[in-house]
Design an enzyme around this catalytic site. Structure first.
Site, PDB file in Angstrom:
ATOM      1  N   LYS A  98       0.855  -1.198   0.000  1.00 12.30           N
ATOM      2  CA  LYS A  98       0.000   0.000   0.000  1.00 12.30           C
ATOM      3  C   LYS A  98       0.883   1.238   0.000  1.00 12.30           C
ATOM      4  CE  LYS A  98      -3.960   1.946   2.546  1.00 12.30           C
ATOM      5  NZ  LYS A  98      -4.887   1.757   3.680  1.00 12.30           N
TER       6      LYS A  98
ATOM      7  N   SER B 161      -9.862   1.699   2.543  1.00 12.57           N
ATOM      8  CA  SER B 161      -8.996   2.484   1.681  1.00 12.57           C
ATOM      9  C   SER B 161      -7.948   1.648   0.949  1.00 12.57           C
ATOM     10  CB  SER B 161      -8.290   3.540   2.521  1.00 12.57           C
ATOM     11  OG  SER B 161      -7.438   2.933   3.471  1.00 12.57           O
TER      12      SER B 161
ATOM     13  N   SER C 161     -10.026  -0.769   6.761  1.00 13.44           N
ATOM     14  CA  SER C 161      -9.422  -0.632   5.436  1.00 13.44           C
ATOM     15  C   SER C 161      -8.732  -1.869   4.880  1.00 13.44           C
ATOM     16  CB  SER C 161      -8.432   0.526   5.421  1.00 13.44           C
ATOM     17  OG  SER C 161      -9.137   1.708   5.182  1.00 13.44           O
TER      18      SER C 161
HETATM   19  N1  GLN Z   1     -13.266   3.689   5.705  1.00 13.84           N
HETATM   20  C1  GLN Z   1     -12.739   4.132   6.952  1.00 13.84           C
HETATM   21  C2  GLN Z   1     -12.438   5.604   6.883  1.00 13.84           C
HETATM   22  O1  GLN Z   1     -12.675   6.172   5.890  1.00 13.84           O
HETATM   23  C3  GLN Z   1     -11.553   3.340   7.321  1.00 13.84           C
HETATM   24  C4  GLN Z   1     -10.297   3.822   6.744  1.00 13.84           C
HETATM   25  C5  GLN Z   1      -9.137   3.043   7.163  1.00 13.84           C
HETATM   26  O2  GLN Z   1      -9.244   1.980   7.797  1.00 13.84           O
HETATM   27  N2  GLN Z   1      -7.973   3.552   6.819  1.00 13.84           N
HETATM   28  O3  GLN Z   1     -11.989   6.199   7.798  1.00 13.84           O
END
Ligand code: GLN
Length: 488
Positions: free
Chosen positions: A81, A156, A180
């Site tokens: 990532k 994400s 995420s």
């Molecule tokens: N979808 C969640 C957010 O937007 C989780 C993001 C994440 O785990 N980095 O904060």
């Protein structure tokens, strides 16, 4: 060529060990697959062709010299990532702010992967600064879901999940602040494992919300996830929150049998907004666990309905503080024209951050301001304690917990960002786990009527990774509901 990219990471690692395939061949096959499939899916921000081939040569030499014997993933291509720092290689966080940022050091997880002989094949796409649930907030454009190109891969870490699903990587590293890893794993039909907070060093992980962020792995099999997590886990003096634990031999948990395991199924809030098809798949999975000898207990969990709001407040507060370092002075983007220092800050941050990032910085700044600190931020911290207690209570009677990973399967591209509150709902079953710092994984539990993968989430006690790995491994072996074999 095509066959190679269908293999699991461990299967490829084994063939490399047995000299049935050269590291160079594996890397070439991977690069070829990436070349063919990237125009369709856009999993990567950067593909490391030259570096991967060079690394292949070095690793092959080490293997030929009898080194890396104990490293099951030596020679296996991995996607990283793009919020994990890689020395000499652009690490953008999918933001204009860091579009030209080249770290001068490797994150600890990268050092460990390299020491284990894994081949870094590319930096995968993501939501900008990990803020999002669809990978659509990336400055570099959205990644597409390999099961249906009109749908999002989740976020994400959508690039990492899609890369594994599309055979553009054998496994991947990603980060999970509020789902995420697990949510995109569910949308893309792969396995995603987020360990207990403190298990994996965050040194070199670009921070979103430090008390929630944790690096984990994604793979095509439970064994791949367990092995790769084993490789990157462990104490690191460079991360003061990393734990001096020594039970990181996750492969020990890859054993058959679930007799006597107590699996708790929290009802109520966990079912809110759940699509009937997903609900059905979860019921089927529960039946399967029961047949394997596990005891299932349904019960209510208190305070879970406050997990979402509390997560949003805490994550945004920490983000507003973490992202204050991007000011146009130290590193990253700098606006071309400005009048004075304050103007430099304002222009730089206005020009280089996307909408979602700005929204969260503003919200975070508000809840930390003296007028609102007590009524929002402090309250959210209290709720976090309640959630922790609620999990502790649940784990007094259960070994692991089982929930859906997401309420629905992957939505269509372009349908989520216009309604952020609705989008935040897609990680509604995930965020409480980060607030409590628990380990959890997502494993596919079938396809819905649109042919899209659905995910099942297993949650463990602190440092109970082995329990969820064992449960997932047995679920995977039972075969009938796990369907992550798409056209690749
Ligand atoms: N979808 C969640 C957010 O937007 C989780 C993001 C994440 O785990 N980095 O904060």
């Amino acid at each position: 060529m095509k066959e190679i990219t269908k293999m699991t990471a461990l299967a490829l690692g084994q063939m490399i060990k047995k000299k049935e395939i050269k590291v160079f061949e594996a890397v070439l096959a991977q690069l070829e697959a990436i070349k063919q499939r990237e125009p369709s899916y856009h999993c990567y921000i950067t593909v490391l062709e030259e570096e991967a081939l060079q690394m292949a040569k070095k690793v092959q030499e080490q293997i030929d010299a009898g080194l890396l014997e104990d490293s099951p993933l030596a020679g296996v291509p991995v996607a990283i990532k793009d919020n994990i720092c890689t020395k000499g290689i652009k690490t953008t966080c999918a933001s204009k702010m860091l579009a030209d940022y080249v770290p001068s050091y490797d994150a600890t997880v990268i050092e460990r992967l390299k020491a284990g002989g894994a081949i870094i094949i590319g930096k995968s796409n993501m939501d900008e600064f990990s803020m999002g649930s669809t990978t659509e907030t990336s400055y570099y454009g959205a990644t597409k879901n390999p099961w249906d190109k009109e749908r999002v891969p989740g976020g994400s870490s959508g690039g990492s999940a899609a890369a594994v699903a599309a055979g553009e990587a054998f496994f991947a590293l990603a980060s999970d602040t509020g789902g995420s890893i697990r949510q995109p794993a569910a949308y893309c039909g792969v396995i995603g494992l987020k360990p207990t907070y403190g298990t994996v060093s965050r040194y070199g992980l670009i921070a979103y919300a430090s008390s929630l962020d944790q690096i984990g792995t994604m793979g095509k099999s439970v064994s791949d996830c367990a092995s790769s997590l084993e490789l990157i886990s462990g104490y690191d003096p460079k991360d003061s929150t990393s734990i001096k634990e020594s039970h990181f031999q996750y492969r020990d948990a890859l054993v058959e049998g679930l007799k006597g395991m107590k699996i708790g199924v929290p009802k109520g809030i966990w079912k809110a907004g759940l699509d009937p098809e997903n609900a059905h798949a979860i019921q089927e999975a529960i039946g399967l666990f029961r047949n394997m000898g596990a005891h299932i207990e349904e019960f209510e969990m208190e305070s879970m309905e406050y997990a979402g709001p509390s997560y949003n407040i805490i994550a945004c507060a920490e983000a507003s503080s973490n992202l204050s370092r991007y000011d146009g002075v130290k590193y990253g983007f700098r606006s071309m024209e400005y009048e004075d220092l304050e103007d430099l800050y304002i222009k730089t941050r206005s020009e280089a951050f996307g909408e979602e990032v700005k929204r969260r910085i503003m919200l975070g700044t508000l809840v930390l301001s003296s007028d609102y600190y007590e009524s929002y931020y402090k309250k959210a911290l209290k709720v976090r304690s309640l959630i922790n207690r609620s999990f502790q209570k649940a784990f007094e009677k259960c070994d692991i917990l089982l929930t859906p990973t997401t309420p629905t399967t992957a939505p269509k591209l372009g349908t989520s960002l216009s309604d952020p509150l609705k989008m935040y709902h897609t990680d509604t079953y995930n965020v409480a786990i980060n607030l409590a710092g628990l380990p959890a994984l997502s494993i596919p539990c079938g396809l819905d009527s649109k042919g899209l993968p659905m995910g099942l989430q297993l949650i463990g006690k602190h440092f109970g990774e082995k329990d969820i790995i064992r449960a997932a491994y047995n679920f995977e072996q039972s075969g009938s509901l796990v369907s992550n074999g798409n056209e690749f």
